[in-house]
Design a protein around this motif. Structure first.
Motif, PDB file in Angstrom:
ATOM      1  N   PRO A 269     -11.101 -16.168 -35.108  1.00  0.00           N
ATOM      2  CA  PRO A 269     -11.641 -14.799 -35.144  1.00  0.00           C
ATOM      3  C   PRO A 269     -11.732 -14.190 -33.748  1.00  0.00           C
ATOM      4  O   PRO A 269     -12.285 -14.784 -32.817  1.00  0.00           O
ATOM      5  CB  PRO A 269     -13.035 -14.995 -35.751  1.00  0.00           C
ATOM      6  N   GLY A 270     -11.147 -13.017 -33.597  1.00  0.00           N
ATOM      7  CA  GLY A 270     -11.233 -12.287 -32.341  1.00  0.00           C
ATOM      8  C   GLY A 270     -10.329 -12.772 -31.236  1.00  0.00           C
ATOM      9  O   GLY A 270     -10.157 -12.078 -30.227  1.00  0.00           O
ATOM     10  N   CYS A 271      -9.730 -13.964 -31.373  1.00  0.00           N
ATOM     11  CA  CYS A 271      -8.903 -14.506 -30.290  1.00  0.00           C
ATOM     12  C   CYS A 271      -7.809 -15.392 -30.878  1.00  0.00           C
ATOM     13  O   CYS A 271      -7.965 -16.609 -30.978  1.00  0.00           O
ATOM     14  CB  CYS A 271      -9.754 -15.285 -29.297  1.00  0.00           C
ATOM     15  N   ILE A 272      -6.724 -14.777 -31.262  1.00  0.00           N
ATOM     16  CA  ILE A 272      -5.593 -15.486 -31.850  1.00  0.00           C
ATOM     17  C   ILE A 272      -4.846 -16.237 -30.752  1.00  0.00           C
ATOM     18  O   ILE A 272      -4.618 -15.705 -29.664  1.00  0.00           O
ATOM     19  CB  ILE A 272      -4.623 -14.494 -32.525  1.00  0.00           C
ATOM     20  N   THR A 273      -4.457 -17.461 -31.015  1.00  0.00           N
ATOM     21  CA  THR A 273      -3.572 -18.196 -30.107  1.00  0.00           C
ATOM     22  C   THR A 273      -2.199 -18.294 -30.749  1.00  0.00           C
ATOM     23  O   THR A 273      -2.072 -18.617 -31.935  1.00  0.00           O
ATOM     24  CB  THR A 273      -4.129 -19.590 -29.796  1.00  0.00           C
ATOM     25  N   ILE A 274      -1.153 -18.013 -29.944  1.00  0.00           N
ATOM     26  CA  ILE A 274       0.228 -17.941 -30.423  1.00  0.00           C
ATOM     27  C   ILE A 274       1.110 -18.719 -29.454  1.00  0.00           C
ATOM     28  O   ILE A 274       0.946 -18.624 -28.239  1.00  0.00           O
ATOM     29  CB  ILE A 274       0.717 -16.474 -30.499  1.00  0.00           C
ATOM     30  N   ARG A 275       2.068 -19.468 -29.976  1.00  0.00           N
ATOM     31  CA  ARG A 275       2.970 -20.223 -29.100  1.00  0.00           C
ATOM     32  C   ARG A 275       3.797 -19.248 -28.257  1.00  0.00           C
ATOM     33  O   ARG A 275       4.403 -18.299 -28.777  1.00  0.00           O
ATOM     34  CB  ARG A 275       3.848 -21.173 -29.894  1.00  0.00           C
ATOM     35  N   ASP A 276       3.839 -19.483 -26.953  1.00  0.00           N
ATOM     36  CA  ASP A 276       4.409 -18.445 -26.081  1.00  0.00           C
ATOM     37  C   ASP A 276       5.931 -18.313 -26.102  1.00  0.00           C
ATOM     38  O   ASP A 276       6.448 -17.305 -25.599  1.00  0.00           O
ATOM     39  CB  ASP A 276       3.870 -18.545 -24.650  1.00  0.00           C
ATOM     40  N   PRO A 277       6.723 -19.253 -26.677  1.00  0.00           N
ATOM     41  CA  PRO A 277       8.145 -18.923 -26.858  1.00  0.00           C
ATOM     42  C   PRO A 277       8.378 -17.677 -27.714  1.00  0.00           C
ATOM     43  O   PRO A 277       9.452 -17.068 -27.648  1.00  0.00           O
ATOM     44  CB  PRO A 277       8.712 -20.182 -27.532  1.00  0.00           C
ATOM     45  N   LEU A 278       7.372 -17.270 -28.500  1.00  0.00           N
ATOM     46  CA  LEU A 278       7.514 -16.068 -29.321  1.00  0.00           C
ATOM     47  C   LEU A 278       7.409 -14.782 -28.509  1.00  0.00           C
ATOM     48  O   LEU A 278       7.520 -13.684 -29.068  1.00  0.00           O
ATOM     49  CB  LEU A 278       6.479 -16.071 -30.441  1.00  0.00           C
TER      50      LEU A 278
END
Length: 676
Positions: A269-278
């Motif tokens: 909630p409020g802070c999504i983490t996403i793999r940075d190759p995207l």
């Protein structure tokens, strides 16, 4: 004391026992990330009420220094497999746990990595599914939600983001102090922290603060991608607010692109983490960007389904993902530039899900036993995502959008910041649907595994429906059928019985032409014989995706031969699927079809995609996709070496062009794409 290496997975019985006697009031977590490169200090204060109860708190430290329960010390030596026993009296309590924790490098807990580009260190938190206790002490189960306040000490050149807006509250030459929260009530597996010398960008939409971050070495890439990412986020918020009728409830919305992530993204909630190759540092296709857009909307949908209302236990985790899968695709299709998203999603997800559902290891979408936390992931696959999303799409069609969304809104109202079960949600849908009884739908589509097969019997003039013998079901299929006479004509059909009349004559047919239902629909002999003639002029992208998925599933099921598939591939090379993902057609071609096809198929296919490449407009995605297929099927090592050295094919048929000259041997200027 130093903990042992083993930890115990929480069982459902233990979770129910603990939840029956404990209500958590708040968490106060103090982390010092500035003390060492391998470890950090963690001090957790948990305030809660309980009945008279014997239970435990979860904590997985490198060293446990002190534990105070209502001011009285408990022995750290009692820690066993990540559990510290508690003998509680009835009333209010305060538990304080001081420990040294280890940074992790497996994408879980508090992950620390060093960017090889510049030597800078970055930290992010991943608390799913049982990793939270390696960052802070907690009652680690989804139905003991509570507000969090985080206090973080970090190096002076770091910034901090998390589940609530971060406020800088002090600094000196070496460190900065940050405070976040208190948050709305969160499940432990949603708690995160992103800290480091991140490059930050900010925006605002409809009263919601928006943020993006990435490593400094990716700053220029994030700057380039920011407009598209912020636009997708704004459009998705507007559409989700329209669909759900409930405002986003978690303050700012930050999307952190983080290194070495072990998943696609996490919906904290409020802070999504996403793999940075995207972030797409190199070349990307529309399929790549559509996948990213879908992921952005998927994680945003979780802010309601999963975060606002959280499963009671892990056996309903599928519903989180199926709902976000369904909603994310719906949002980007109707509210963003990616109105072709269903086509890209079809190539990527459909076969993945149905093949999983056709193997001996198939399982129901729902109702899978999850006796402990880790067991919940054993049956988490394409059935949980792709089939679950398809079933929700079918339910929306059966109930009608007003009733479907009305049930979802009631679910959010009844269980806001709390927990619920699948039964709670379906009760809302039944009420919204005017008292509709959905028990048969749940039994056939969610509790019974295996995909039905729909097949054509031209002589009898019927479509036959059959379910796997081991998993009998009586499913109703709502689907579109495409029949080719003067052209492809699509009509809607409902299959309620084992046999449904359908007079085709000798016309080719594609059942479930828009993939609205969940079934294997192999092309019959008449259709398969006609496809090499019809496919090259099939202009409808949706229908082409259905055709290829039908053929892929038919080959998997043994209903067509590799030779038949090879003839279709040569006649109509599937270069329209530009994705390079594992589940795309190029991967299927290389791993499945060509190894099984008759001798000479690879050479035939290579010649066919060379021809596509020759005719493709320079600089287009079709050219890039054809180029990838050419490289994947090339067998001449010397030719590959020449291409790698800069000698490229021309768009004319003279075949070569030197990278050091402006024209090819035939005097032309168009060459292969250099970005491929």
């Amino acid at each position: 004391m130093t903990s042992d290496s083993g930890t115990a997975s929480l069982t459902r019985t233990e979770a129910e026992h603990r939840a029956s006697g404990i209500t958590v009031t708040s968490y106060d977590v103090d982390l010092d990330l500035s003390v060492a490169e391998e470890t950090f200090s963690s001090r957790t204060t948990i305030r809660f009420t309980s009945s008279s109860l014997r239970t435990f708190v979860d904590v997985k430290p490198t060293a446990l220094h002190a534990v105070l329960l209502d001011g009285a010390p408990l022995s750290p030596d009692a820690l066993d497999r990540g559990r510290l026993p508690l003998d509680l009296t009835s009333g209010e309590h305060e538990l304080v746990v001081e420990a040294t924790m280890g940074f992790r490098n497996d994408g879980e807990g508090l992950h620390r990595s060093v960017d090889p580009a510049d030597g800078l260190a970055y930290v992010y938190g991943m608390s799913f599914m049982d990793a939270a206790p390696s960052t802070f002490a907690c009652f680690d189960q989804p139905d003991l939600k509570a507000p969090y306040t985080m206090r973080v000490t970090a190096p002076a050149d770091w910034v901090v983001r998390g589940n609530a807006p971060a406020r800088e509250v002090g600094s000196d030459a070496h460190v900065r102090r940050w405070e976040l929260g208190p948050t709305p009530p969160l499940a432990t597996y949603f708690v995160t922290l992103v800290a480091g010398p991140y490059h930050l960008l900010g925006d605002e939409h409809d009263g919601i603060g928006l943020g993006l971050s990435a490593r400094r070495s990716l700053a220029s890439v994030l700057d380039r991608e920011a407009d598209e990412l912020f636009t997708l986020t704004r459009q998705s918020f507007d559409e989700l607010h329209r669909l759900f009728g409930v405002r986003y409830a978690f303050g700012d919305y930050h999307q952190a692109f983080v290194p070495e992530f072990n998943a696609g993204a996490m919906e904290n909630p409020g802070c999504i983490t996403i793999r940075d190759p995207l972030l797409f540092e190199g070349a990307s296709t529309r399929a790549d960007r559509c996948f990213r857009a879908n992921l952005v909307a998927h994680e945003m949908a979780h802010q309601w389904f999963g975060n606002l209302v959280t499963p009671q236990w892990w056996d309903d985790l599928w519903l989180n993902e199926s709902f976000a899968e369904y909603t994310g695709l719906r949002v980007i299709t109707h509210a963003t530039e990616y109105d072709d998203a269903p086509v890209h999603d079809s190539y990527l997800r459909r076969v993945w899900g149905i093949t999983a559902d056709s193997r001996p290891t198939t399982h129901p979408v729902a109702g899978n036993p999850a006796e402990d936390a880790l067991a919940a992931l054993q049956n988490f696959d394409g059935i949980s995502y792709a089939r679950g999303a398809n079933v929700l799409r079918q339910l929306a069609a059966r109930l009608g959008d007003d009733a479907f969304l009305g049930g979802v809104r009631e679910h959010f109202d009844l269980h806001r910041f709390g927990n619920a079960t699948m039964g709670d949600l379906f009760a809302c849908w039944e009420r919204a649907g005017g008292g509709a009884d959905l028990s048969a739908f749940v039994k056939d589509w969610l509790l019974t595994p295996g995909a039905d097969q729909l097949s054509v019997d031209r002589e009898a003039g019927v479509v036959r429906r059959s379910s796997p013998p081991a998993y009998p079901a009586e499913r109703t299929h709502l689907l579109d059928v495409a029949v080719h006479r003067d052209g492809w004509e699509v009509s809607r059909h409902t299959l309620t019985d084992a046999e449904t009349p359908l007079d085709l004559g000798d016309a080719p047919v594609l059942l479930d032409a828009t993939e609205t239902t969940w079934a294997i629909c192999p092309p019959d002999a008449t259709t398969m014989a006609a496809l090499p003639r019809l496919a090259p002029t099939m202009e409808d992208d949706r229908l082409r995706a259905t055709m290829w998925n039908s053929v892929r599933l038919a080959l998997f099921d043994g209903a067509v031969t590799p030779a038949q598939v090879a003839d279709l591939l040569v006649a109509a090379p599937p270069v329209e699927d530009a994705t390079t993902a594992q589940r795309g057609l190029l991967a299927w071609l290389q791993s499945t079809v060509l190894p099984l096809a008759p001798e000479g198929t690879t050479a035939r296919y290579h010649a066919a995609v060379l021809d596509v490449l020759d005719r493709a407009t320079p600089g287009t995605e079709l050219q890039l996709s054809a180029f990838r297929h050419v490289l994947a099927t090339a067998t001449d090592a010397e030719q590959l070496q020449r291409w790698a050295g800069g000698v490229r094919r021309c768009a004319c048929r003279c075949r070569t062009r030197s990278a050091s000259t402006s024209t090819c041997a035939g005097g032309h200027g168009a060459a292969w794409p250099s970005s491929a």
